[in-house]
Every structure is written in structure tokens, then in C-alpha cells.
Design a protein around this motif. Structure first.
Motif, mmCIF file in Angstrom:
data_model
loop_
_atom_site.group_PDB
_atom_site.id
_atom_site.type_symbol
_atom_site.label_atom_id
_atom_site.label_comp_id
_atom_site.label_asym_id
_atom_site.label_seq_id
_atom_site.Cartn_x
_atom_site.Cartn_y
_atom_site.Cartn_z
ATOM 1 N N SER A 44 0.832 -1.208 0.000
ATOM 2 C CA SER A 44 0.000 0.000 0.000
ATOM 3 C C SER A 44 0.866 1.257 0.000
ATOM 4 O O SER A 44 0.511 2.258 -0.618
ATOM 5 C CB SER A 44 -0.915 0.025 1.220
ATOM 6 O OG SER A 44 -2.033 -0.803 1.006
ATOM 7 N N LEU A 47 2.024 2.132 -3.443
ATOM 8 C CA LEU A 47 0.899 2.665 -4.216
ATOM 9 C C LEU A 47 0.627 4.119 -3.838
ATOM 10 O O LEU A 47 0.430 4.972 -4.702
ATOM 11 C CB LEU A 47 -0.342 1.808 -3.966
ATOM 12 C CG LEU A 47 -1.483 2.056 -4.948
ATOM 13 C CD1 LEU A 47 -1.205 1.350 -6.255
ATOM 14 C CD2 LEU A 47 -2.813 1.576 -4.381
ATOM 15 N N ARG A 48 0.651 4.390 -2.528
ATOM 16 C CA ARG A 48 0.365 5.749 -2.060
ATOM 17 C C ARG A 48 1.498 6.708 -2.419
ATOM 18 O O ARG A 48 1.285 7.916 -2.539
ATOM 19 C CB ARG A 48 0.115 5.749 -0.552
ATOM 20 C CG ARG A 48 -1.227 5.101 -0.188
ATOM 21 C CD ARG A 48 -1.294 4.736 1.281
ATOM 22 N NE ARG A 48 -1.142 5.909 2.128
ATOM 23 C CZ ARG A 48 -2.137 6.750 2.407
ATOM 24 N NH1 ARG A 48 -3.341 6.531 1.921
ATOM 25 N NH2 ARG A 48 -1.930 7.799 3.166
ATOM 26 N N GLN A 87 -9.400 1.617 0.188
ATOM 27 C CA GLN A 87 -9.993 0.489 0.889
ATOM 28 C C GLN A 87 -11.295 0.897 1.588
ATOM 29 O O GLN A 87 -12.287 0.192 1.542
ATOM 30 C CB GLN A 87 -8.998 -0.038 1.925
ATOM 31 C CG GLN A 87 -9.504 -1.232 2.696
ATOM 32 C CD GLN A 87 -8.457 -1.747 3.663
ATOM 33 O OE1 GLN A 87 -7.313 -1.306 3.659
ATOM 34 N NE2 GLN A 87 -8.834 -2.698 4.483
ATOM 35 N N ASP A 164 -6.292 0.644 -3.977
ATOM 36 C CA ASP A 164 -5.642 0.254 -2.723
ATOM 37 C C ASP A 164 -6.567 -0.682 -1.950
ATOM 38 O O ASP A 164 -7.432 -0.229 -1.205
ATOM 39 C CB ASP A 164 -5.318 1.509 -1.908
ATOM 40 C CG ASP A 164 -4.502 1.186 -0.672
ATOM 41 O OD1 ASP A 164 -4.121 0.015 -0.504
ATOM 42 O OD2 ASP A 164 -4.253 2.112 0.120
#
Lengths: 243, 339
Positions: A44, A47-48, A87, A164
Motif C-alpha cells: 500500500s 501505491l500511495r 480500501q 488500494d
């Protein structure tokens, strides 16, 4: 399209957590890349980092040729071209589904209200819930909320979509409807980076699978390679635990 | 037992206790009011409620006076009015007075300042004037306080140390000292300095009410800042992230996403703060602003009827604060998430 080069990220909370250690990866135009790995592996986080919700400490991240870690880069311009799905959906709770879809279009893209609404309705149609246009997020099911969130990101006509763990907070019976929308997008040629635990989705839709563990990229490969003959022990162990 | 019969025990078990409790509540209120009334009779206090209304509204007699010296030349009746023409040393003036109140005759010699007639006019009393000042001061201080509190609240959560530390310093300084002392500082220290400077540059002095409003607004602003900060921080981090991920800038995200949601949450504590502010405005009497409390004190000194007047003052404050409460409740309903 998206390229990360030796990205490092360390969090300092109660103790030092090295979330990303020398992570490099790339996503070509039209490609669907699925990142998997145990929790706390940094999937994650990377990705962020791609849209600067987390700022990488070191390395380079190129989005469409623009280095977003360069202080001269206007990150807002880059983010306009990147959709993100969370999410926990993160729909704007004070806006209706339609309002969620039109706000950024009018504020950021400077579209007229009418144009934005037409676009929004078309997208709600696409994700299968045009009848929920005037509902507030609190009155939608998790699956519906996530579909609105995907439509909200699509409304900006992004070049890349980041997901995500889009199904992790959903009740099992709602996962399918969200994955279906994502599959349709993939078939339409959208460039996608997906962090997920849905191995079925990875196997079926991904062009490439990236396996991460303890902040590092362990293995990259096609789904066939990845699920049938993984080379690394850590990958084998992870797959044996979840399959 | 037949169906439908209803005994006393049934009544007590169901609605009875509730009715008795309600009855007891009113008995209690009556006992307190009655007890107070009899206690005041014991100390020979004479209630004179009839004296109170004149401080809200009263009939003022306005006299029409001659401005020159001379003889009343003519009296011309025009409806209710009489036009009195006074002719003196080469000058002539005409006054219009109500016919009934006419005090002069044709040919009378009058001096400058003599009363020709009078009429009565309703005027607002000192209590209403005081209430108006309280209202004006409160509204201005609330508006400025919101502005100041919003800016400080945003600065308080900013990443910029200069902004953040300024906000913290301001908040701690203001919250850490009594309002009364702050009012003194605003008027006797800052006021003196500012008024002297303004005098030197040839601009007039600022009236005390400006310093009063400033003191209240700065005081409320510090508390509002903390309320705003708490409100913003209570909004889930994901809301900001979602907004930013769509390409919105930080100010745009604040304006369209965070603040509208935070506003709804901070309304109740904000209402409490501004109710306090209305009541705190009663301290402004000490810097010669004749708001409701000072006005009441002045009336009490002239009438020697403190009991009635202080109750009236309390009631008038209650009207203001209750109206604000109602307004905020209306806002809460209006901004509630629909559906």
C-alpha cells in the motif's frame, strides 16, 4: 507510464519502520499490474507513493515522464491524471453519489455543471447504479459505495487508476460486483495498479504480478509464472499460506 | 378482572408516576418563586413592576420653543396644528404646534426660549438601548470571532511552524488570562496608545465600543480556533486524501470537503461559545460602554428597584441567548446530511 526507481520510505512512529527499501517497478500503458504480499509488506505504501499521498524519502517516481519527487512538479496536475480507489471508499459524506462525481470535475477540470452531471450519470450507469445518484454514501451498501468511488475517480478521465485494496472492507457477497467493474475497466485498456488479496482477480486479469515482502520487491512475473512456478522461497511460502 | 377495567395500581404502574413527576416539577417551581416572593416581603421590599415598562418605552414631551424675541403676530389653525408666527426686530419665524397644547395668544410678547406648545412622542428607554448595544457588540464580536477563529484554527494545524506557533501563542495567551484583564488592556493600554497615535496623525479617537468588540472577538477567537481545530481533525483523514487524489489543492479540499463536514460538528460547541460571549459582553460596562448590564445598573441607582430590574436584565439576556440557541438548532437541522 508509471515508473518507480529505487524508492525508499521510512516511517518513524514509536519505532523506525522501513516501509520501502530500494523498490523499483514499472507499469506500461494499458497494463494491469497487481501487487500482492503479506500485510506490512509495503504494497500500500508504494501505491500511495505513486500519487504522493506518501512522500517517498529517496528515489525517483515518473508518472507519464514527469518526476513527481522533483519539488518543481505541480503534484495536483499529476494527480488529476491518476484516479485512486481506497480500501475505505472515502466518499464525501456530505455529498450525494452524483455530487461526489461532479465536484472535482467542476472544481478541478472546470467543466460546466451540466457537462459534469452528464458525465457522472454515464459513469453511474457504467458501474450499474444510476438509480442511486441522489443517495448519500451512508445510505449505500459497501459495494455500491466502492462502485461510486471508482466512478468518481473515472470522472476525471484519468490515465492511470490506482486501487488500494478495494475489496478488503467489503462483505463477501459484494466483492464480486466491485471486481466486475474493475475487470470491465481492464478490458477497456485502462492502465491499472491494484493492491489486493484477491488472487482470483490477479490470476484472471493481471498482466503482471509483483510480490512484495518486508518493504522489498521479491518477485515480478506473469500470473502463470507467479502462481505455477514461483522461484523465490518467500513467494512459495506466501502462496502456500493463502491458497 | 374484566377486560378494559383500569385500577389505580395499573394507572400508577403505567402513566401515573410520569404525571406525578410533572406535577411535582411545577409545584417545585411555584414553591421557589413563591418562597422568594414571601422572603422579600419579610425584608419589606415593595415590588413595583409598573415602574419597569418606562425603561423600555416611554412617552417623551417635546416642547416647541421660540428662537427669537417678539410678538405673536398670527395664529393660523391648520387641522390639528396651529401655525404660530412670531414677529420681532425685523425677523419673522413660524412654528407649528399641536392646537391642544398651544400656550400663547395673539399679541403676546415672548422671549427667545419661551415654550409655545408641546407634543408627545414615544421613545425607546435605556434598557432597550442597552439591549441594542449588547446585541450589536455581540453580533460584531461573533462575526469577527468566527473569522479569527477559523484563520487561527487553520494556522494551528498548518505544517508551517511560523503559522502554527503564532496560533499556539495567541491561543495560550488569550485563554490563560481573565477576560476582564484583557478588556482593561484593550482599553487602557492599547486604547491609549492607539488613540494617541490617531490623534497625532489628525484622525479622531476611536470610541470605547471598538475596543470592547476587539476584546470580545479576540477572546472568542482563541476558543473558536480550538473548536475549529478539533472539528477539522475529527473528519476522517481519508476525506482529505480522496479530495487530494482527485487533484484538488489543499485549500480547495478544505473548502469543499473538510470544512462543510467539520462545520456541522462544531456547531454545538460553537453555540456554547457564543452564548458565553453574549454573557461576557456584560463586562464591557467597565470601559464606559452602556450595554444592558451597565444600563440596568444606572436604572437601579435612580429607581432603587434592584429586584425587578436585575430579573428583567437576566430575562433579556436569556432572550438573546435563547434566540441564538434556536438559530443554531435550525442550522444544525438544515445542514444535517440529507436522506
Amino acid at each position: 507510464m508509471v515508473r518507480a526507481e529505487s524508492v525508499y520510505k521510512t516511517f518513524y512512529t514509536t519505532h523506525k519502520i522501513e516501509a520501502l527499501i530500494d523498490v523499483s517497478c514499472g507499469v506500461d500503458k494499458g497494463e494491469v499490474v497487481v501487487i500482492i504480499g503479506p500485510s506490512g509488506s509495503g504494497k500500500s505504501t508504494i501505491l500511495r507513493c505513486l500519487n504522493m499521498l506518501e512522500k517517498a524519502d529517496k528515489g525517483h517516481i515518473f508518472i507519464d515522464g514527469v518526476d513527481i519527487l522533483d519539488p518543481k512538479t505541480n503534484i495536483n496536475k499529476v494527480r488529476e491524471e491518476m484516479g485512486m480507489v481506497f480500501q475505505s471508499f472515502n466518499l464525501f459524506r456530505h455529498k450525494t453519489a452524483l455530487g461526489n462525481l461532479t465536484l472535482a470535475q467542476t472544481v478541478v477540470r472546470k467543466r460546466s455543471k451540466k457537462e459534469a452531471q452528464e458525465k457522472a450519470m454515464a459513469l453511474l450507469e457504467k458501474v450499474g447504479i444510476p438509480d442511486k445518484a441522489d443517495s448519500y454514501p451512508d445510505n449505500l451498501s459497501g459495494g455500491q459505495q466502492q462502485r461510486v468511488a471508482i466512478a468518481r475517480a473515472l470522472a476525471m478521465d484519468p490515465k492511470v487508476m490506482l486501487f488500494d485494496e478495494p475489496t478488503s472492507a467489503l462483505d463477501p457477497e459484494m466483492i464480486g460486483e466491485v471486481l466486475d467493474v474493475m475487470k470491465t475497466l481492464a478490458l477497456e485498456g485502462m492502465t491499472m495498479v491494484v493492491v489486493t488479496h484477491e488472487m482470483g482477480f490477479a490470476r484472471e486479469v493481471a498482466d503482471r504480478v509483483i510480490f512484495m515482502d518486508e518493504g522489498q520487491v521479491v518477485e515480478v512475473g506473469t500470473p502463470e509464472h507467479f502462481f505455477k512456478n514461483p522461484t523465490h522461497d518467500r513467494t512459495k511460502m506466501f502462496l502456500s499460506q493463502i491458497l | 378482572m374484566t377486560k378494559g377495567s383500569f385500577s389505580l395500581t395499573d394507572y400508577l404502574r403505567t402513566r401515573g408516576w410520569r404525571h406525578i413527576s410533572i406535577f411535582l416539577f411545577f409545584v417545585m417551581i411555584a414553591a421557589v418563586v413563591g418562597g422568594m416572593y414571601f422572603a422579600t416581603l419579610k425584608v419589606d421590599y415593595i415590588w413595583r413592576w409598573y415602574r419597569v415598562p418606562q425603561y423600555f418605552y416611554y412617552k417623551d414631551t417635546i416642547e416647541t420653543k421660540a428662537e427669537i424675541e417678539g410678538e405673536v403676530a398670527t395664529l393660523v389653525t391648520k387641522g390639528d396644528q396651529v401655525e404660530v408666527t412670531v414677529r420681532g426686530d425685523g425677523e419673522e419665524e413660524t412654528y407649528s404646534v399641536p392646537g391642544q397644547s398651544l400656550l400663547v395668544n395673539e399679541g403676546d410678547f415672548i422671549y427667545s426660549g419661551d415654550v409655545l406648545g408641546s407634543y408627545q412622542k414615544w421613545k425607546v428607554g435605556i434598557l432597550i438601548e442597552g439591549l441594542w448595544v449588547t446585541l450589536k457588540v455581540s453580533v460584531l464580536a461573533v462575526l469577527l470571532g468566527i473569522l479569527l477563529g477559523l484563520c487561527t484554527g487553520l494556522a494551528r494545524i498548518s505544517n508551517n511552524p511560523a503559522l502554527r506557533w503564532s496560533a499556539i501563542t495567541y491561543i495560550e495567551l488569550v485563554r490563560g488570562s481573565p477576560l476582564l484583564v484583557q478588556i482593561f488592556i484593550w482599553y487602557f493600554v492599547l486604547g491609549t496608545v492607539i488613540n494617541n497615535l490617531l490623534d497625532q496623525t489628525g484622525l479622531g479617537q476611536l470610541p470605547p465600543i471598538w475596543y470592547g468588540v476587539a476584546a470580545l472577538a479576540v477572546f472568542a477567537g482563541a476558543y473558536v480556533a480550538e473548536i475549529v481545530r478539533a472539528g477539522i481533525q475529527s473528519i476522517h483523514r481519508g476525506q482529505m486524501e480522496a479530495a487530494r487524489s482527485l487533484g484538488m489543492t489543499y485549500p480547495q479540499s478544505m473548502r469543499y470537503i473538510i470544512l462543510p463536514q467539520a462545520f456541522r460538528r462544531i456547531l454545538p460547541p460553537l453555540a456554547g461559545q457564543f452564548i458565553s460571549l453574549i454573557k461576557d459582553s456584560s463586562l464591557l460596562g467597565i470601559i464606559a460602554i452602556r450595554e444592558l448590564t451597565k444600563a440596568t445598573r444606572e436604572v437601579v441607582t435612580t429607581t432603587l428597584q434592584p429586584f425587578e430590574l436585575w430579573f428583567v436584565a437576566a430575562l433579556l439576556y436569556l432572550v438573546l441567548t435563547f434566540a441564538l440557541s434556536m438559530f443554531v438548532q435550525y442550522l444544525e437541522r438544515r445542514t444535517a446530511i440529507g436522506g
